[in-house]
Scaffold this motif. Structure first.
Motif, PDB file in Angstrom:
ATOM      1  N   ARG A   1      46.130  42.082  31.649  1.00  0.00           N
ATOM      2  CA  ARG A   1      44.687  42.375  31.611  1.00  0.00           C
ATOM      3  C   ARG A   1      43.872  41.135  31.963  1.00  0.00           C
ATOM      4  O   ARG A   1      42.983  41.185  32.816  1.00  0.00           O
ATOM      5  N   GLU A   2      44.198  40.010  31.321  1.00  0.00           N
ATOM      6  CA  GLU A   2      43.444  38.784  31.579  1.00  0.00           C
ATOM      7  C   GLU A   2      43.760  38.204  32.956  1.00  0.00           C
ATOM      8  O   GLU A   2      42.909  37.541  33.549  1.00  0.00           O
ATOM      9  N   GLY A   3      44.971  38.454  33.450  1.00  0.00           N
ATOM     10  CA  GLY A   3      45.315  38.002  34.797  1.00  0.00           C
ATOM     11  C   GLY A   3      44.471  38.682  35.862  1.00  0.00           C
ATOM     12  O   GLY A   3      44.188  38.108  36.915  1.00  0.00           O
ATOM     13  N   ILE A   4      44.054  39.880  35.581  1.00  0.00           N
ATOM     14  CA  ILE A   4      43.194  40.613  36.521  1.00  0.00           C
ATOM     15  C   ILE A   4      41.725  40.313  36.241  1.00  0.00           C
ATOM     16  O   ILE A   4      40.947  40.067  37.166  1.00  0.00           O
ATOM     17  N   ARG A   5      41.322  40.299  34.971  1.00  0.00           N
ATOM     18  CA  ARG A   5      39.910  40.145  34.582  1.00  0.00           C
ATOM     19  C   ARG A   5      39.443  38.709  34.428  1.00  0.00           C
ATOM     20  O   ARG A   5      38.266  38.429  34.591  1.00  0.00           O
ATOM     21  N   GLY A   6      40.313  37.833  34.027  1.00  0.00           N
ATOM     22  CA  GLY A   6      39.932  36.490  33.581  1.00  0.00           C
ATOM     23  C   GLY A   6      39.229  35.640  34.615  1.00  0.00           C
ATOM     24  O   GLY A   6      38.942  36.059  35.734  1.00  0.00           O
ATOM     25  N   GLU A   7      38.952  34.393  34.209  1.00  0.00           N
ATOM     26  CA  GLU A   7      38.256  33.430  35.076  1.00  0.00           C
ATOM     27  C   GLU A   7      38.949  33.282  36.423  1.00  0.00           C
ATOM     28  O   GLU A   7      38.298  33.169  37.453  1.00  0.00           O
ATOM     29  N   ASN A   8      40.250  33.205  36.407  1.00  0.00           N
ATOM     30  CA  ASN A   8      41.021  33.078  37.645  1.00  0.00           C
ATOM     31  C   ASN A   8      41.627  34.427  38.026  1.00  0.00           C
ATOM     32  O   ASN A   8      42.736  34.491  38.533  1.00  0.00           O
TER      33      ASN A   8
ATOM     34  N   ILE B   1      42.034  38.336  39.704  1.00  0.00           N
ATOM     35  CA  ILE B   1      42.400  38.752  41.052  1.00  0.00           C
ATOM     36  C   ILE B   1      41.212  39.465  41.683  1.00  0.00           C
ATOM     37  O   ILE B   1      40.802  40.533  41.228  1.00  0.00           O
ATOM     38  N   ASP B   2      40.656  38.851  42.718  1.00  0.00           N
ATOM     39  CA  ASP B   2      39.544  39.473  43.434  1.00  0.00           C
ATOM     40  C   ASP B   2      39.998  40.793  44.033  1.00  0.00           C
ATOM     41  O   ASP B   2      41.086  40.893  44.596  1.00  0.00           O
ATOM     42  N   GLY B   3      39.156  41.793  43.910  1.00  0.00           N
ATOM     43  CA  GLY B   3      39.468  43.092  44.498  1.00  0.00           C
ATOM     44  C   GLY B   3      40.178  44.038  43.549  1.00  0.00           C
ATOM     45  O   GLY B   3      40.431  45.182  43.899  1.00  0.00           O
ATOM     46  N   LEU B   4      40.519  43.566  42.322  1.00  0.00           N
ATOM     47  CA  LEU B   4      41.126  44.445  41.319  1.00  0.00           C
ATOM     48  C   LEU B   4      40.227  44.521  40.102  1.00  0.00           C
ATOM     49  O   LEU B   4      39.535  43.559  39.753  1.00  0.00           O
ATOM     50  N   GLU B   5      40.270  45.670  39.447  1.00  0.00           N
ATOM     51  CA  GLU B   5      39.455  45.898  38.259  1.00  0.00           C
ATOM     52  C   GLU B   5      40.284  46.655  37.228  1.00  0.00           C
ATOM     53  O   GLU B   5      40.911  47.658  37.553  1.00  0.00           O
ATOM     54  N   VAL B   6      40.290  46.165  35.985  1.00  0.00           N
ATOM     55  CA  VAL B   6      40.977  46.864  34.893  1.00  0.00           C
ATOM     56  C   VAL B   6      40.098  48.040  34.474  1.00  0.00           C
ATOM     57  O   VAL B   6      38.886  47.914  34.345  1.00  0.00           O
ATOM     58  N   ILE B   7      40.734  49.196  34.289  1.00  0.00           N
ATOM     59  CA  ILE B   7      40.023  50.387  33.844  1.00  0.00           C
ATOM     60  C   ILE B   7      40.148  50.473  32.328  1.00  0.00           C
ATOM     61  O   ILE B   7      41.261  50.511  31.795  1.00  0.00           O
ATOM     62  N   GLY B   8      39.032  50.516  31.630  1.00  0.00           N
ATOM     63  CA  GLY B   8      39.045  50.622  30.179  1.00  0.00           C
ATOM     64  C   GLY B   8      39.385  49.303  29.505  1.00  0.00           C
ATOM     65  O   GLY B   8      39.248  48.226  30.091  1.00  0.00           O
ATOM     66  N   ASN B   9      39.846  49.396  28.274  1.00  0.00           N
ATOM     67  CA  ASN B   9      40.219  48.219  27.491  1.00  0.00           C
ATOM     68  C   ASN B   9      41.600  48.435  26.896  1.00  0.00           C
ATOM     69  O   ASN B   9      41.732  48.842  25.744  1.00  0.00           O
ATOM     70  N   PRO B  10      42.653  48.173  27.680  1.00  0.00           N
ATOM     71  CA  PRO B  10      44.015  48.441  27.191  1.00  0.00           C
ATOM     72  C   PRO B  10      44.360  47.595  25.975  1.00  0.00           C
ATOM     73  O   PRO B  10      44.150  46.396  25.967  1.00  0.00           O
ATOM     74  N   LEU B  11      44.878  48.268  24.947  1.00  0.00           N
ATOM     75  CA  LEU B  11      45.213  47.569  23.707  1.00  0.00           C
ATOM     76  C   LEU B  11      46.707  47.489  23.442  1.00  0.00           C
ATOM     77  O   LEU B  11      47.163  46.594  22.744  1.00  0.00           O
ATOM     78  N   SER B  12      47.478  48.448  23.943  1.00  0.00           N
ATOM     79  CA  SER B  12      48.893  48.427  23.589  1.00  0.00           C
ATOM     80  C   SER B  12      49.789  48.149  24.780  1.00  0.00           C
ATOM     81  O   SER B  12      50.199  47.025  24.985  1.00  0.00           O
TER      82      SER B  12
END
Length: 133
Positions: free
Chosen positions: A89-96, A98-109
């Motif tokens: 999740r953080e690899g896609i959303r975080g400061e660094n 991935i441009d062009g990808l978006e996490v859907i929702g807020n995965p918890l498990s």
């Protein structure tokens, strides 16, 4: 309220494929689980499952795995799954991220859904193939 719960032990129970269980909140509800046939040519046939008699290897392997892992083992494995989910999740959303990808929702498990925000630039199928390597 909840009257029954089923679990596929082969998923996060780390058991062989085909292992599953059903738990009931009372013996009264469990009695409906049993299968009985009085028309079988060999006499009355009764089984706790519709599938009837099956090899016991899957059940034994499931039991052995659960005993081996124990509560502590399952907690450790669960923590690893949650850490991995957060890392993806953080690899896609975080400061660094991935441009062009978006996490859907807020995965918890354990399930992280994501999509391409620019399909012409990011081939989501290519992302999947790269993750499989």
């Amino acid at each position: 309220g909840v009257t029954s719960l089923s679990a596929d032990m082969h998923k996060y129970g780390y058991a062989p494929k085909g292992a599953s269980c059903v738990m009931y909140s009372s013996e009264e509800l469990r009695r409906y689980q049993y299968f009985v046939s009085i028309d079988w040519t060999g006499g009355i046939y009764a089984s706790p499952t519709l599938a009837g008699s099956r090899p016991g290897g899957i059940s034994v392997a499931t039991w052995a795995g659960m005993v081996h892992l124990g509560e502590e083992g399952y907690l450790e494995l669960t923590e690893g799954i949650i850490r991995t989910t957060r890392a993806i999740r953080e690899g896609i959303r975080g400061e660094n991220g991935i441009d062009g990808l978006e996490v859907i929702g807020n995965p918890l498990s354990s399930v992280v859904a994501f999509r391409s925000t620019s399909p012409k630039e990011v081939n989501i199928y290519g992302v999947g193939q790269a993750m499989a390597k």
